[in-house]
Enzyme design. Structure first.
Site, PDB file in Angstrom:
ATOM      1  N   TRP A 128       0.902  -1.109   0.021  1.00  0.00           N
ATOM      2  CA  TRP A 128      -0.122  -0.085  -0.002  1.00  0.00           C
ATOM      3  C   TRP A 128       1.023   1.219   0.248  1.00  0.00           C
ATOM      4  CZ3 TRP A 128      -2.325   2.896   4.571  1.00  0.00           C
ATOM      5  CH2 TRP A 128      -3.300   3.782   4.125  1.00  0.00           C
ATOM      6  N   ASP A 209      -0.529  -3.788  10.794  1.00  0.00           N
ATOM      7  CA  ASP A 209      -1.560  -2.818  10.226  1.00  0.00           C
ATOM      8  C   ASP A 209      -2.885  -3.468  10.062  1.00  0.00           C
ATOM      9  OD1 ASP A 209      -2.749  -0.519   9.326  1.00  0.00           O
ATOM     10  OD2 ASP A 209      -1.705  -0.725   7.326  1.00  0.00           O
ATOM     11  N   LYS A 244     -13.451   0.926   7.843  1.00  0.00           N
ATOM     12  CA  LYS A 244     -14.128   0.117   7.025  1.00  0.00           C
ATOM     13  C   LYS A 244     -15.103  -0.632   7.369  1.00  0.00           C
ATOM     14  CE  LYS A 244     -10.192   1.521   5.213  1.00  0.00           C
ATOM     15  NZ  LYS A 244      -9.798   2.324   4.132  1.00  0.00           N
TER      16      LYS A 244
HETATM   17  N1  PLP Z   1      -3.980   0.480   6.088  1.00  0.00           N
HETATM   18  C1  PLP Z   1      -4.409  -0.057   5.093  1.00  0.00           C
HETATM   19  C2  PLP Z   1      -3.674  -1.461   4.655  1.00  0.00           C
HETATM   20  C3  PLP Z   1      -5.355   0.506   4.453  1.00  0.00           C
HETATM   21  O1  PLP Z   1      -5.649  -0.119   3.023  1.00  0.00           O
HETATM   22  C4  PLP Z   1      -5.908   1.512   4.963  1.00  0.00           C
HETATM   23  C5  PLP Z   1      -6.946   2.437   3.916  1.00  0.00           C
HETATM   24  O2  PLP Z   1      -7.321   2.269   2.854  1.00  0.00           O
HETATM   25  C6  PLP Z   1      -5.699   2.043   5.990  1.00  0.00           C
HETATM   26  C7  PLP Z   1      -4.598   1.743   6.809  1.00  0.00           C
HETATM   27  C8  PLP Z   1      -6.295   3.417   6.627  1.00  0.00           C
HETATM   28  O3  PLP Z   1      -7.653   3.508   6.572  1.00  0.00           O
HETATM   29  P1  PLP Z   1      -8.155   4.745   6.971  1.00  0.00           P
HETATM   30  O4  PLP Z   1      -7.348   6.022   7.233  1.00  0.00           O
HETATM   31  O5  PLP Z   1      -8.970   5.231   6.158  1.00  0.00           O
HETATM   32  O6  PLP Z   1      -8.806   4.655   8.395  1.00  0.00           O
END
Ligand code: PLP
Length: 393
Positions: A128, A209, A244
């Site tokens: 990511w 994560d 999510k």
């Molecule tokens: N970590 C991963 C692997 C993700 O795919 C995402 C969001 O796409 C996040 C963390 C962070 O999510 P958010 O900041 O939307 O809570």
């Protein structure tokens, strides 16, 4: 002051969302941005969230400041969901509410940079891209290693073991707790055990994560690997997103948990994290955390949330099954989990799929499995065959 243009952060996926909305074709399919969508294409407000919001509106007496650590009741109530009811980890972790999972990673990067500036962060590719951004911003050294073979759709597990064997003591190994973004793969439990053995032997720090708990195989199933790793190591970093699995995306709800088996170190870790949070956002926004707290404080709302999450998870897995069924070379999609899988295609092919068929993949070939309906599987497969991504049936 404003003469020098800063390098842009990747915003391509949001650009795709705008393009998708503007596309007049009725049969368009949005596999781009990473959002859960229901069978009508909507990203719904979950029923338990609506109920919690009504409750908050009626009962909340004040919106005064809470503090740098955010809503600690929320942070504590999430612990059994992640670490397990009655888990020894509950007392060995300290948490701070953050603006989304992104905020948790940003804060973790600062904590590492302050506490362990010489540690490198090991990231598997493809990964990511935002992970890189956070660590680059806090001037942390990043070491990338090949993690997944897109052609074979296989984890390069030998490479992972090689990396863990060569990483110097104290380095930080970032692992996606479940539902890997962008490939949807997960290690088998046996592989997780081997990884954990190496983390322990070589004194490496796991950074787990966890952004999609409940959207892979289920709330409990998705954290089995994380619980295993944490049961064996002395220290760990866990970043969590509720955006999510509670559908709270824009409310930005996350937590950074730091784990240590040494109570003194745990206190220091919490205090360091609060010190890093202060100059970043002062204190986190409250509303989303208050919603999650309200849900988790109520047995009825918790049951409602869990039931809806099970439905969401089943819908995504139903779409995975439909695609796997539509072409034998997509059978791997069914063995992966979470919102994403990535097909081996060029940026040009992704563009052609958008232009010629209104099927929106990310340029990387990543697709959001929640963006389709089972009945779209044939259309997607036909387009992939015509564009040469798949062989003709
Ligand atoms: N970590 C991963 C692997 C993700 O795919 C995402 C969001 O796409 C996040 C963390 C962070 O999510 P958010 O900041 O939307 O809570």
């Amino acid at each position: 002051m404003f003469e020098k243009l800063q390098e842009q952060q990747p915003g391509a996926l949001l650009g795709l969302l705008i393009a998708f909305k503007a596309d007049p074709r009725p049969n368009k399919i949005d596999l781009g941005v990473g959002l859960y969508r229901d069978e009508t294409g909507n990203t719904p407000v979950m029923r338990a969230v609506k109920a919690a919001e009504r409750h908050l509106q009626e009962t909340q007496q004040s919106k005064s400041y809470i503090g740098r650590e955010g809503d600690l009741a929320f942070v504590e109530l999430l612990k059994p969901i992640i670490f397990g009811e009655g888990s020894e980890l509950i007392d060995k972790t300290v948490g701070l509410q953050t603006p989304g999972g992104c905020g948790a990673i940003r804060l973790a990067a600062d904590v590492i940079a302050t506490a362990s500036p010489d540690a490198s962060i090991w990231l598997g590719t493809p990964g990511w891209i935002s992970h890189n951004l956070f660590f680059e911003y806090s001037k942390q050294r990043i070491v990338e290693y090949p993690f997944f073979d897109l052609v074979e759709q296989k984890i390069m597990f030998d490479k992972v073991l090689e990396v863990l064997t060569s990483a110097p003591e104290g380095d930080v190994i970032l692992l996606h707790g479940c539902c890997h973004n962008p490939t949807g793969v997960n290690f088998t439990m046996d592989q997780w055990r081997q990884i954990t053995d190496l983390l322990v032997e070589r004194n490496l720090v796991p950074f787990l994560d966890l952004a999609y708990q409940g959207l892979g195989n289920g709330l409990e199933e998705d954290v089995e690997p994380l619980r295993h790793v944490l049961s064996r190591v002395d220290e760990a970093i866990i970043t969590y997103s509720c955006d999510k699995n509670f559908g709270l995306y824009r409310d930005r709800v996350g937590v950074l948990y730091l784990m240590s088996r040494n109570p003194e170190h745990l206190k220091i870790a919490g205090s360091n994290a609060a010190a890093c949070a202060a100059p970043s956002w002062g204190m986190p926004p409250d509303h989303g955390g208050a919603i999650v707290r309200t849900i988790l404080e109520s047995e009825e709302l918790t049951a409602m949330w869990k039931a809806e999450l099970v439905q969401m998870c089943a819908r995504v897995n139903g779409n995975r099954a439909a695609l796997a069924e539509a072409h034998p070379d997509l059978a791997f999609v069914k063995c992966q989990g979470g919102l994403f899988s990535t097909l081996n295609m060029s940026k040009e092919t992704a563009k052609a799929l958008r232009q010629n068929y209104g099927i929106y993949f990310a340029d990387s070939g990543r697709m959001n499995l929640a963006g389709m309906q089972p009945s779209d599987a044939k259309t997607i497969v036909d387009a992939l065959i015509t564009e040469g991504v798949l062989n003709a049936l």
